[in-house]
Design a protein around this motif. Structure first.
Motif, PDB file in Angstrom:
ATOM      1  N   UNK A  59       0.840  -1.197   0.000  1.00 38.71           N
ATOM      2  CA  UNK A  59       0.000   0.000   0.000  1.00 38.71           C
ATOM      3  C   UNK A  59       0.875   1.246   0.000  1.00 38.71           C
ATOM      4  N   UNK A  60       0.289   2.330  -0.505  1.00 40.30           N
ATOM      5  CA  UNK A  60       0.907   3.645  -0.414  1.00 40.30           C
ATOM      6  C   UNK A  60       0.025   4.502   0.484  1.00 40.30           C
ATOM      7  N   UNK A  61       0.629   5.125   1.468  1.00 41.26           N
ATOM      8  CA  UNK A  61      -0.100   6.014   2.364  1.00 41.26           C
ATOM      9  C   UNK A  61       0.778   7.210   2.694  1.00 41.26           C
ATOM     10  N   UNK A  62       0.284   8.388   2.377  1.00 43.94           N
ATOM     11  CA  UNK A  62       0.995   9.633   2.672  1.00 43.94           C
ATOM     12  C   UNK A  62       2.426   9.606   2.135  1.00 43.94           C
ATOM     13  N   UNK A  63       2.561   9.108   0.916  1.00 40.33           N
ATOM     14  CA  UNK A  63       3.841   9.152   0.224  1.00 40.33           C
ATOM     15  C   UNK A  63       4.812   8.044   0.594  1.00 40.33           C
ATOM     16  N   UNK A  64       4.384   7.093   1.434  1.00 44.01           N
ATOM     17  CA  UNK A  64       5.254   6.000   1.882  1.00 44.01           C
ATOM     18  C   UNK A  64       4.734   4.684   1.332  1.00 44.01           C
ATOM     19  N   UNK A  65       5.647   3.834   0.843  1.00 45.33           N
ATOM     20  CA  UNK A  65       5.281   2.488   0.429  1.00 45.33           C
ATOM     21  C   UNK A  65       5.389   1.560   1.630  1.00 45.33           C
ATOM     22  N   UNK A  66       4.295   0.892   1.973  1.00 45.65           N
ATOM     23  CA  UNK A  66       4.291  -0.093   3.044  1.00 45.65           C
ATOM     24  C   UNK A  66       4.171  -1.485   2.433  1.00 45.65           C
ATOM     25  N   UNK A  67       5.028  -2.397   2.880  1.00 45.52           N
ATOM     26  CA  UNK A  67       4.988  -3.766   2.395  1.00 45.52           C
ATOM     27  C   UNK A  67       5.261  -4.709   3.560  1.00 45.52           C
ATOM     28  N   UNK A  68       4.595  -5.858   3.553  1.00 45.02           N
ATOM     29  CA  UNK A  68       4.766  -6.811   4.648  1.00 45.02           C
ATOM     30  C   UNK A  68       6.229  -7.230   4.763  1.00 45.02           C
ATOM     31  N   UNK A  69       6.719  -7.426   5.975  1.00 45.20           N
ATOM     32  CA  UNK A  69       8.125  -7.831   6.153  1.00 45.20           C
ATOM     33  C   UNK A  69       8.384  -9.212   5.561  1.00 45.20           C
ATOM     34  N   UNK A  70       9.618  -9.440   5.153  1.00 46.23           N
ATOM     35  CA  UNK A  70       9.991 -10.717   4.536  1.00 46.23           C
ATOM     36  C   UNK A  70      10.254 -11.765   5.614  1.00 46.23           C
ATOM     37  N   UNK A  76      -6.707   5.293  -5.789  1.00 42.76           N
ATOM     38  CA  UNK A  76      -7.036   6.442  -6.620  1.00 42.76           C
ATOM     39  C   UNK A  76      -6.740   7.781  -5.988  1.00 42.76           C
ATOM     40  N   UNK A  77      -6.014   7.778  -4.836  1.00 46.30           N
ATOM     41  CA  UNK A  77      -5.759   9.022  -4.123  1.00 46.30           C
ATOM     42  C   UNK A  77      -4.363   9.589  -4.370  1.00 46.30           C
ATOM     43  N   UNK A  78      -3.512   8.814  -5.031  1.00 51.03           N
ATOM     44  CA  UNK A  78      -2.150   9.295  -5.316  1.00 51.03           C
ATOM     45  C   UNK A  78      -1.733   8.867  -6.719  1.00 51.03           C
ATOM     46  N   UNK A  79      -2.509   9.295  -7.736  1.00 51.60           N
ATOM     47  CA  UNK A  79      -2.242   8.825  -9.098  1.00 51.60           C
ATOM     48  C   UNK A  79      -0.880   9.252  -9.636  1.00 51.60           C
ATOM     49  N   UNK A  80      -0.433  10.430  -9.251  1.00 49.13           N
ATOM     50  CA  UNK A  80       0.864  10.900  -9.723  1.00 49.13           C
ATOM     51  C   UNK A  80       2.010  10.046  -9.208  1.00 49.13           C
ATOM     52  N   UNK A  81       1.970   9.744  -7.917  1.00 45.64           N
ATOM     53  CA  UNK A  81       3.003   8.918  -7.315  1.00 45.64           C
ATOM     54  C   UNK A  81       2.937   7.491  -7.871  1.00 45.64           C
TER      55      UNK A  81
END
Length: 284
Positions: free
Chosen positions: A184-195, A257-262
């Motif tokens: 997910x992207x939230x407030x300009x940060x990419x969050x991904x589950x830990x490996x 749909x909230x950060x189309x540019x990023x």
């Protein structure tokens, strides 16, 4: 050739191939696999996929029948036999051939399989739809084994719902998809589950993280919840076949749909890397 199957040195169109009944894959799904896209007869990220393939085999004490360099040479040779260079390249190794017994023989030579079929690269601007499914799999999801029944059933459920993927979660924590990684992207940060052992760390996931870092986009490899998934600015799905696609619906509810540019910057970087590495056709 339109398709190609390979088994321990024999190859032909997939429909013409056969395997021994006592291959341990038939009794136990006893093996590991890997796969990736090919464009212009050039297999994308081959070194990374083969490294993971050998590592997974080692975790299950499977005796590989070849070296990494021999496997890469074989795959490149098989690719050149195809009528098209835009392919899905799949390979697996099974523990070997022996009369059914849970314990495996110490001297059982492994069996190497390869499957090639035509497949075009995805169009990253297309949106996909997802559903969520409780993750009831075992606790070795980090090993790419052939035991995929929970993923098969989740993928079928998604298909029957008119969706392209199913997102697994354990008690509200998002893990991954049936055959992809989820981010997910939230407030300009990419969050991904830990490996950790709850996900398979995908090669496409690694390339997504790498491209985000090159773009100066912060990356957080931390668990996130279903609520955070639904509230995210964008929802991304990565795999060797999807590369990096985004979702606009989960469980029938609109998302993203909230950060189309990023999102476009990220997808453009991922696509450019793929096209650059596979841009020159190899000799056949």
């Amino acid at each position: 050739m339109k398709t190609l199957g390979y088994y321990n040195g024999r190859y032909d169109e997939i429909d013409n191939m056969t395997i021994p009944m006592n291959d341990r894959v038939c009794w136990f799904g006893d093996g590991v696999y890997d796969a990736g896209p090919c464009r212009n007869y050039h297999i994308f990220a081959l070194d990374e996929h083969v490294d993971r393939f050998f590592n997974n085999a080692g975790l299950l004490k499977i005796q590989m029948p070849c070296t990494k360099e021999e496997l890469k040479a074989l795959l490149n040779d098989l690719v050149r036999k195809m009528d098209t260079g835009d392919l899905f390249v799949y390979y697996q190794v099974t523990r070997g051939t022996a009369v059914r017994s849970h314990e495996f023989p110490a001297d059982c030579p492994a069996n190497l399989w390869v499957m090639l079929k035509p497949q075009k690269a995805p169009e990253l601007t297309a949106k996909i739809k997802l559903i969520t499914v409780e993750d009831t799999r075992f606790f070795h999801c980090n090993i790419k084994t052939l035991n995929l029944i929970p993923s098969v059933m989740a993928a079928q459920k998604a298909s029957e719902a008119g969706c392209q993927e199913a997102i697994f979660h354990r008690s509200g924590r998002v893990t991954e998809c049936a055959h992809s990684n989820c981010h997910i992207i939230k407030e300009g940060i990419l969050y991904t589950a830990p490996a950790d052992n709850l996900i398979l760390p995908g090669i496409a996931r690694a390339h997504l993280i790498s491209n985000c870092k090159k773009l100066g986009i912060p990356v957080s490899e931390t668990p996130y919840t279903l609520k955070e998934l639904m509230d995210a600015d964008e929802v991304l799905v990565t795999s060797s076949t999807k590369l990096c696609m985004s979702a606009d619906e989960i469980d029938g509810r609109p998302v993203g749909g909230k950060a189309p540019g990023l999102l476009k910057r990220i997808q453009d970087a991922v696509k450019s890397e793929f096209l650059e590495e596979t841009g020159t056709a190899l000799g056949r």
